[in-house]
Design a protein around this motif. Structure first.
Motif, PDB file in Angstrom:
ATOM      1  N   ASN A  11     -73.464  36.084  -0.267  1.00  0.00           N
ATOM      2  CA  ASN A  11     -74.827  35.942   0.242  1.00  0.00           C
ATOM      3  C   ASN A  11     -75.653  34.937  -0.556  1.00  0.00           C
ATOM      4  OD1 ASN A  11     -74.716  38.281  -1.754  1.00  0.00           O
ATOM      5  ND2 ASN A  11     -76.874  37.761  -1.690  1.00  0.00           N
ATOM      6  N   LEU A  71     -73.324  46.738   2.974  1.00  0.00           N
ATOM      7  CA  LEU A  71     -72.029  46.060   3.075  1.00  0.00           C
ATOM      8  C   LEU A  71     -72.245  44.556   3.131  1.00  0.00           C
ATOM      9  CD1 LEU A  71     -70.377  48.365   5.765  1.00  0.00           C
ATOM     10  CD2 LEU A  71     -70.150  48.512   3.303  1.00  0.00           C
ATOM     11  N   SER A  72     -73.501  44.156   3.387  1.00  0.00           N
ATOM     12  CA  SER A  72     -73.820  42.733   3.360  1.00  0.00           C
ATOM     13  C   SER A  72     -75.191  42.567   2.714  1.00  0.00           C
ATOM     14  CB  SER A  72     -73.806  42.159   4.779  1.00  0.00           C
ATOM     15  OG  SER A  72     -74.756  42.829   5.576  1.00  0.00           O
ATOM     16  N   GLY A  73     -75.534  41.320   2.393  1.00  0.00           N
ATOM     17  CA  GLY A  73     -76.811  41.046   1.739  1.00  0.00           C
ATOM     18  C   GLY A  73     -76.702  41.146   0.231  1.00  0.00           C
ATOM     19  N   PRO A  74     -77.838  40.908  -0.456  1.00  0.00           N
ATOM     20  CA  PRO A  74     -77.793  40.818  -1.924  1.00  0.00           C
ATOM     21  C   PRO A  74     -77.323  42.085  -2.645  1.00  0.00           C
ATOM     22  CG  PRO A  74     -80.047  40.733  -1.078  1.00  0.00           C
ATOM     23  CD  PRO A  74     -79.144  40.579   0.089  1.00  0.00           C
ATOM     24  N   THR A 132     -70.420  47.542  -3.369  1.00  0.00           N
ATOM     25  CA  THR A 132     -68.969  47.558  -3.203  1.00  0.00           C
ATOM     26  C   THR A 132     -68.281  47.965  -4.492  1.00  0.00           C
ATOM     27  OG1 THR A 132     -69.332  45.646  -1.808  1.00  0.00           O
ATOM     28  CG2 THR A 132     -67.048  46.179  -2.307  1.00  0.00           C
ATOM     29  N   THR A 133     -68.682  47.309  -5.588  1.00  0.00           N
ATOM     30  CA  THR A 133     -68.005  47.554  -6.861  1.00  0.00           C
ATOM     31  C   THR A 133     -68.272  48.967  -7.363  1.00  0.00           C
ATOM     32  OG1 THR A 133     -68.445  45.248  -7.372  1.00  0.00           O
ATOM     33  CG2 THR A 133     -67.665  46.599  -9.179  1.00  0.00           C
ATOM     34  N   GLY A 141     -83.366  35.318 -10.072  1.00  0.00           N
ATOM     35  CA  GLY A 141     -82.918  34.146  -9.328  1.00  0.00           C
ATOM     36  C   GLY A 141     -83.032  32.872 -10.148  1.00  0.00           C
ATOM     37  N   ALA A 198     -74.899  44.017  -1.643  1.00  0.00           N
ATOM     38  CA  ALA A 198     -73.501  44.323  -1.332  1.00  0.00           C
ATOM     39  C   ALA A 198     -72.534  44.231  -2.529  1.00  0.00           C
ATOM     40  CB  ALA A 198     -73.019  43.455  -0.175  1.00  0.00           C
ATOM     41  N   PRO A 199     -72.681  43.203  -3.400  1.00  0.00           N
ATOM     42  CA  PRO A 199     -71.725  43.153  -4.521  1.00  0.00           C
ATOM     43  C   PRO A 199     -71.767  44.423  -5.377  1.00  0.00           C
ATOM     44  CG  PRO A 199     -72.937  41.102  -4.378  1.00  0.00           C
ATOM     45  CD  PRO A 199     -73.582  42.052  -3.400  1.00  0.00           C
ATOM     46  N   PRO A 235     -76.954  41.595 -12.834  1.00  0.00           N
ATOM     47  CA  PRO A 235     -75.688  40.869 -12.953  1.00  0.00           C
ATOM     48  C   PRO A 235     -75.765  39.337 -12.906  1.00  0.00           C
ATOM     49  CG  PRO A 235     -75.342  42.821 -11.642  1.00  0.00           C
ATOM     50  CD  PRO A 235     -76.816  42.767 -11.944  1.00  0.00           C
ATOM     51  N   PRO A 236     -76.514  38.705 -11.950  1.00  0.00           N
ATOM     52  CA  PRO A 236     -76.470  37.240 -11.932  1.00  0.00           C
ATOM     53  C   PRO A 236     -76.894  36.627 -13.268  1.00  0.00           C
ATOM     54  CG  PRO A 236     -77.525  38.053  -9.951  1.00  0.00           C
ATOM     55  CD  PRO A 236     -77.335  39.238 -10.853  1.00  0.00           C
ATOM     56  N   ALA A 279     -67.671  41.621  -0.927  1.00  0.00           N
ATOM     57  CA  ALA A 279     -68.994  41.284  -1.452  1.00  0.00           C
ATOM     58  C   ALA A 279     -69.042  41.211  -2.977  1.00  0.00           C
ATOM     59  CB  ALA A 279     -70.002  42.304  -0.947  1.00  0.00           C
TER      60      ALA A 279
END
Lengths: 289, 419
Positions: free
Chosen positions: A221, B55-58, B64-65, B231, B60-61, B256-257, A123
């Protein structure tokens, strides 16, 4: 004044170019094939990761990736259609029933693709720098990779427009979009045409995904937000009108940029305002029949 | 004389005695069984740790990090040395992690935390990722009395509600601590004008709300102040306005984005103020990897830690962290905080000598712990130790440049040109 105008206009076209490509892909799948493919964004995500992987692992330029990956995406889309949606279509009692069930199937596809991507790429946020030097057009400054993305988006859209208007398959696609039953009576192999449409939609998604990976950071995602934009553009341009989606994409990009210039806080509001306005005032979309 | 008839010794003839005997036998067996059960309950063979995280979805990054990687490394390391010594049982107990995916959904996270507590009956819990997630689970862990050390929680509101959630500890340094350090740094460097932009989410609003008045009080002129939605896909119109404003310092309170987007677009349009600051994501190694060390040179970000800090085990931890996940996947700020939070947990279990969560909680609340971010101590459940508040990329390392006393390098000012 001229600089501001160029800033907004070209900036808007850059964002709009990518929106247009994405929307044309969805328009082909929904407008012609009647598959409201909510997993469209996942194909974009896979395209973006393909571009990223090829560049960071083997140093392959994303522009080369466009050429390598596009046919692969077409084949994947074609395969998905002949295995899933053709079967579904043949078993559906009516067009409405098919639209409903294909929506559910594509939701399933969304989760499958997204989870495979999560397992494969984890992810984490990824990104790479490619041609991020600046270019000055009459004192207005843009990054080279965005201009390149605009060029390829326009070139792809143009080529596709010519394909639709001049080739036999293109004419068959347009005929099927207008009236699938009559098209079939006239000798169009509807199943093949729909498969091609879905394949081309996937191709557009993969293609724009690679362009997106040049500009933005990417993550597994990311797909859904692009699917939403594509749906807005398709509604704006008119369902089933591929030209409408093309122009709608550019319009949305331009409006987004104008609003961002005035007040960045309102740009997303503007997108949804347009969406609601179109639905209220002209539910068929600007180019809808 | 009547002769007593002798009763033969059969079960039928002595029903009372049989009943009493049966009852004694039954209670005896029960007693042995409960004792055996109690004994097995007393000496568990492992410490079970529950973790519901994205572990999934917005989310998750980030999850995880920042969190999952150091948690997993810690788990492996503790188990490699046999576990954590618990005095009550007189032995080391290895750790077992039970992890669920909350799918970046608050409702799911809340349900999973209750499942971990009620069904899985875990011994301890690790926190989810993100401010809102941590806010959501804080009352639940308090209700069931599970001490949890929130790592990725970044809000001034937490201080107000802290007395109501005594089992929730805030490990990360909060916005006031990090925002406060910006002002003296700007003054020291001689910044006269600034442009402030931020996203319209809690983090950006709070950060700006704290920094903005401080800027004007300290005589720094805010020439431009704008917000943008999360976004956003193209911020170049905004950045061009910042460029036109020609300010000394550009302060962006970002996620982050946008940190990635702004960097790419600022470089493209040549927005290069003397001081370039963005908040979250700047400290990610992925940020450096994406643009290259030469591009991010001189960019400042919120929250800083690096292996040069004078705390025991810091360098060693960083080497292991990089070895565990790879140099491009670490978080130069969050990883150390996350790891230090489980160091606290480990030390608290050892110090308490039990798995009794009430006792562990009071050990955490009332002691100082040596960790990779320095001596951690909680005041009203909020960690007061901060290794660094402002970082700056210098030669591929995220150096601490503020607060002044904690510097690992002097700030580079003005920021060099984009390459």
């Amino acid at each position: 004044m001229l600089v501001t105008f160029l800033d907004i206009a070209i900036g808007g076209l850059i964002t709009g170019g990518i929106y247009a490509l994405i929307a044309v892909g969805l328009s082909l799948q929904y407008g012609v094939g009647r598959v409201l493919n909510v997993s469209h964004g996942e194909f974009i995500m896979v395209g973006a990761f393909a571009g990223w992987s090829l560049y960071t692992i083997w140093g392959i330029s994303p522009l080369v990736s466009l050429v390598i990956c596009s046919p692969i995406f077409f084949l994947i889309g074609f395969f998905v259609h002949i295995t899933l949606f053709r079967y579904l279509r043949s078993r559906s009692k009516s067009v409405e029933a098919f639209i409903d069930s294909s929506l559910l199937v594509s939701f399933g596809l969304l989760f499958i693709v997204q989870n495979i991507a999560l397992i494969t790429w984890k992810a984490d946020i990824r990104g790479y720098s490619y041609w991020d030097t600046s270019v000055t057009i009459l004192e207005a400054v843009f990054s080279l990779n965005r201009l390149v993305a605009l060029f390829f988006a326009v070139a792809m859209s143009g080529a596709f427009y010519l394909f639709l208007t001049h080739s036999r398959v293109g004419k068959a696609i347009r005929a099927s979009a207008e009236d699938p039953v009559t098209a079939q009576v006239m000798g169009v192999n509807i199943n093949r045409v729909l498969g091609i449409c879905f394949g081309l939609g996937a191709l557009m998604a993969g293609f724009s995904g690679i362009l997106i990976s040049m500009i933005y950071e990417i993550q597994p995602n990311m797909g859904l937000e692009y699917t939403l934009i594509a749906i807005i553009v398709v509604a704006l341009g008119g369902l089933g009108s591929i030209t409408g989606s093309l122009i709608g994409g550019f319009i949305l990009g331009l409006i987004g940029n104008i609003v961002t210039y005035v007040d960045p806080g309102l740009s997303l509001v503007a997108y949804y305002m347009i969406f609601i306005l179109v639905l209220l005032v002209r539910p068929k979309g600007i180019f809808g029949k | 004389m009547k002769k007593d008839k002798k009763r033969p010794l059969t079960l039928q003839n002595y029903p009372g005695a049989v009943l009493i005997l049966a009852f004694m036998l039954f209670t005896g067996v029960c007693l042995i069984l409960t004792q055996a059960q109690a004994a097995s309950g007393k000496a568990p063979d492992k410490i079970r740790i529950g973790n519901a995280i994205s572990l999934s979805g917005p989310y998750a990054p980030g999850a995880t990090t920042t969190q999952i990687a150091p948690y997993d490394m810690w788990l492996k390391e503790v188990n490699a040395k046999g576990g954590i010594f618990v005095k009550e049982y007189g032995k080391k107990l290895p750790l077992e992690m039970i992890r669920y995916d909350d799918k970046s959904d608050i409702g799911t996270a809340v349900k999973l935390i209750e499942k971990l507590i009620l069904e899985d009956k875990v011994d301890l819990l690790l926190p989810p990722w993100g401010t809102s997630m941590n806010f959501a689970i804080a009352p639940i862990v308090t209700k069931y009395e599970y001490p949890v050390m929130g790592v990725t929680v970044d809000s001034m509101k937490i201080k107000e509600i802290a007395p109501k959630i005594p089992y929730f500890f805030v490990h990360l340094n909060q916005p006031p601590v990090k925002a406060e350090a910006i002002i003296p740094l700007l003054k020291e460097l001689g910044v006269k004008t600034a442009a402030v932009v931020h996203h319209a989410d809690l983090h950006g609003i709070e950060f700006a709300g704290y920094v903005m008045p401080q800027l004007s009080i300290n005589g720094i002129d805010v020439v431009l102040y704008k917000t943008y939605p999360m976004g956003a896909k193209d911020l170049s119109p905004l950045l061009k306005q910042v460029k036109a404003a020609d300010v000394d310092a550009f302060l962006a309170f970002t996620y982050p984005p946008e940190t990635f987007l702004i960097t790419g677009q600022a470089k493209a349009i040549g927005l290069n103020p003397k001081l370039f600051y963005m908040s979250i994501g700047t400290a990610f190694a992925a940020y450096r990897e994406t643009f290259g060390a030469n591009v991010v040179e001189g960019v400042m970000g919120t929250g800083a830690w690096n292996p040069k800090v004078p705390y025991p085990g810091a360098k060693d931890f960083w080497d292991r962290m990089i070895q565990a996940v790879g140099p491009g996947k670490v978080d130069w700020y969050g990883n150390a905080f996350c790891y230090s939070s489980v160091q606290v947990l480990e030390q608290a279990i050892e110090k308490a000598g039990t798995l009794d969560r009430k006792k562990i909680r009071s050990v955490i609340a009332g002691n100082t712990f040596d960790t990779v971010i320095g001596p951690v101590r909680y005041e009203n459940q909020i960690n007061v130790q901060s290794p660094g508040e402002v970082g700056q990329w210098q030669n591929g390392e995220f150096e601490i440049v503020a607060a002044k006393a904690k510097r690992t390098a002097n700030p580079i000012y003005p920021k060099p040109q984009w390459p």
